[in-house]
Design an enzyme around this catalytic site. Structure first.
Site, PDB file in Angstrom:
ATOM      1  N   ARG A 117      -1.891   5.951   1.058  1.00  0.00           N
ATOM      2  CA  ARG A 117      -1.370   7.312   1.177  1.00  0.00           C
ATOM      3  C   ARG A 117      -1.814   8.267   0.073  1.00  0.00           C
ATOM      4  O   ARG A 117      -1.552   9.461   0.162  1.00  0.00           O
ATOM      5  CB  ARG A 117       0.156   7.271   1.264  1.00  0.00           C
ATOM      6  CG  ARG A 117       0.683   6.426   2.416  1.00  0.00           C
ATOM      7  CD  ARG A 117       0.159   6.878   3.749  1.00  0.00           C
ATOM      8  NE  ARG A 117       0.784   6.121   4.839  1.00  0.00           N
ATOM      9  CZ  ARG A 117       0.639   6.415   6.107  1.00  0.00           C
ATOM     10  NH1 ARG A 117      -0.109   7.421   6.484  1.00  0.00           N
ATOM     11  NH2 ARG A 117       1.231   5.687   7.029  1.00  0.00           N
ATOM     12  N   HIS A 122       5.678   1.942   7.181  1.00  0.00           N
ATOM     13  CA  HIS A 122       5.576   0.841   6.211  1.00  0.00           C
ATOM     14  C   HIS A 122       6.843  -0.001   6.333  1.00  0.00           C
ATOM     15  O   HIS A 122       7.818   0.190   5.616  1.00  0.00           O
ATOM     16  CB  HIS A 122       5.363   1.403   4.800  1.00  0.00           C
ATOM     17  CG  HIS A 122       4.090   2.155   4.695  1.00  0.00           C
ATOM     18  ND1 HIS A 122       2.866   1.528   4.565  1.00  0.00           N
ATOM     19  CD2 HIS A 122       3.830   3.478   4.729  1.00  0.00           C
ATOM     20  CE1 HIS A 122       1.913   2.439   4.519  1.00  0.00           C
ATOM     21  NE2 HIS A 122       2.470   3.638   4.615  1.00  0.00           N
ATOM     22  N   HIS A 157       0.556  -1.133  -1.856  1.00  0.00           N
ATOM     23  CA  HIS A 157      -0.088  -0.989  -0.544  1.00  0.00           C
ATOM     24  C   HIS A 157       0.072   0.447  -0.014  1.00  0.00           C
ATOM     25  O   HIS A 157      -0.899   1.074   0.423  1.00  0.00           O
ATOM     26  CB  HIS A 157       0.519  -1.994   0.442  1.00  0.00           C
ATOM     27  CG  HIS A 157       0.088  -1.803   1.850  1.00  0.00           C
ATOM     28  ND1 HIS A 157      -1.197  -2.077   2.284  1.00  0.00           N
ATOM     29  CD2 HIS A 157       0.766  -1.340   2.937  1.00  0.00           C
ATOM     30  CE1 HIS A 157      -1.290  -1.791   3.569  1.00  0.00           C
ATOM     31  NE2 HIS A 157      -0.113  -1.351   3.984  1.00  0.00           N
ATOM     32  N   SER A 180       1.758 -11.468  -4.819  1.00  0.00           N
ATOM     33  CA  SER A 180       3.061 -11.872  -4.287  1.00  0.00           C
ATOM     34  C   SER A 180       4.136 -11.859  -5.372  1.00  0.00           C
ATOM     35  O   SER A 180       5.308 -11.617  -5.081  1.00  0.00           O
ATOM     36  CB  SER A 180       2.982 -13.259  -3.644  1.00  0.00           C
ATOM     37  OG  SER A 180       2.638 -14.245  -4.604  1.00  0.00           O
ATOM     38  N   LEU A 201       7.267  -3.908  -5.491  1.00  0.00           N
ATOM     39  CA  LEU A 201       6.068  -3.360  -6.137  1.00  0.00           C
ATOM     40  C   LEU A 201       4.788  -3.657  -5.361  1.00  0.00           C
ATOM     41  O   LEU A 201       3.868  -2.843  -5.351  1.00  0.00           O
ATOM     42  CB  LEU A 201       5.964  -3.881  -7.572  1.00  0.00           C
ATOM     43  CG  LEU A 201       7.074  -3.411  -8.503  1.00  0.00           C
ATOM     44  CD1 LEU A 201       6.931  -4.059  -9.878  1.00  0.00           C
ATOM     45  CD2 LEU A 201       7.100  -1.897  -8.624  1.00  0.00           C
ATOM     46  N   ARG A 202       4.741  -4.797  -4.706  1.00  0.00           N
ATOM     47  CA  ARG A 202       3.541  -5.103  -3.912  1.00  0.00           C
ATOM     48  C   ARG A 202       3.403  -4.120  -2.753  1.00  0.00           C
ATOM     49  O   ARG A 202       2.322  -3.601  -2.486  1.00  0.00           O
ATOM     50  CB  ARG A 202       3.612  -6.533  -3.379  1.00  0.00           C
ATOM     51  CG  ARG A 202       2.363  -6.949  -2.617  1.00  0.00           C
ATOM     52  CD  ARG A 202       2.519  -8.339  -2.050  1.00  0.00           C
ATOM     53  NE  ARG A 202       1.247  -8.932  -1.702  1.00  0.00           N
ATOM     54  CZ  ARG A 202       1.116 -10.137  -1.195  1.00  0.00           C
ATOM     55  NH1 ARG A 202       2.185 -10.903  -1.021  1.00  0.00           N
ATOM     56  NH2 ARG A 202      -0.067 -10.612  -0.887  1.00  0.00           N
TER      57      ARG A 202
END
Length: 198
Positions: free
Chosen positions: A167, A80, A162, A56, A157-158
């Site tokens: 991908r 996303h 993901h 986080s 950045l989190r």
């Protein structure tokens, strides 16, 4: 008609070392351990956060890319929802010439020649519709997925981690994986600790 390659550009440059220090300062708030900050403590601290799943903290910094890809990749990328997107409009842009993204197939293959013939026809029909008075929003109905589109994407950045985990996987669509790998290469250069496990 133009046929171009996919591309990814970092739109707003940043100092990776400063970003790491910033993330460390944010993360150390959780543990009230700011007194442990040293000139070279950021990488170890951030690496430890990631290894423990405490990602986080990575949401405190965002990166913006300009991506040129086809409409099919755009559809996958915009799933996303935690990222922000600004996308070239086919409704309002009245194209005088269409640009398509070159597929990953070899040019000498039957697949490539079939694709090339279909985009030539799509451009011809689109331009005929426009010359006959069709609005861009109506003529776009015949445009194929390989139409070039420009996207500005901002993600923390989190969320980037993901996106890249999904991908860059070998099961991802080849052209989506191409875009993800371009983003990954930029982040490997700028923030290697953030993506070293991807």
């Amino acid at each position: 008609m133009k046929i171009i390659e996919t591309s990814v550009e970092l739109m707003r440059d940043f100092d990776g070392a400063e970003v790491m220090k910033f993330i460390e300062r944010c993360g150390r708030t959780c543990y009230q351990s700011e007194k442990n900050i040293t000139a070279d403590s950021a990488e170890k601290f951030v690496r430890n956060l990631i290894s423990r799943g405490h990602e986080s903290v990575l949401e405190h910094f965002s990166v913006t890319f300009k991506i040129i890809c086809d409409r099919g990749v755009m559809a996958e990328l915009t799933r996303h929802r935690l990222a922000s997107f600004s996308i070239e409009s086919t409704r309002y842009n009245a194209y005088k010439e269409l640009t398509f993204i070159k597929p990953n197939w070899q040019e000498q293959t039957f697949l490539y020649r079939t694709w090339e013939n279909s985009v030539i026809q799509a451009e011809e029909k689109y331009l005929q519709m426009r010359q006959s008075g069709a609005r861009p929003e109506d003529a776009r109905a015949i445009l194929p997925n390989s139409l070039k589109t420009e996207i500005v994407m901002t993600a923390n950045l989190r969320e980037l981690r993901h996106i890249l985990k999904l991908r860059t996987d070998k099961a991802a669509h080849p052209q989506m994986r191409q875009v993800a790998n371009m983003i990954l290469e930029i982040l490997k250069e700028k923030l290697p600790v953030i993506v070293e496990d991807i």
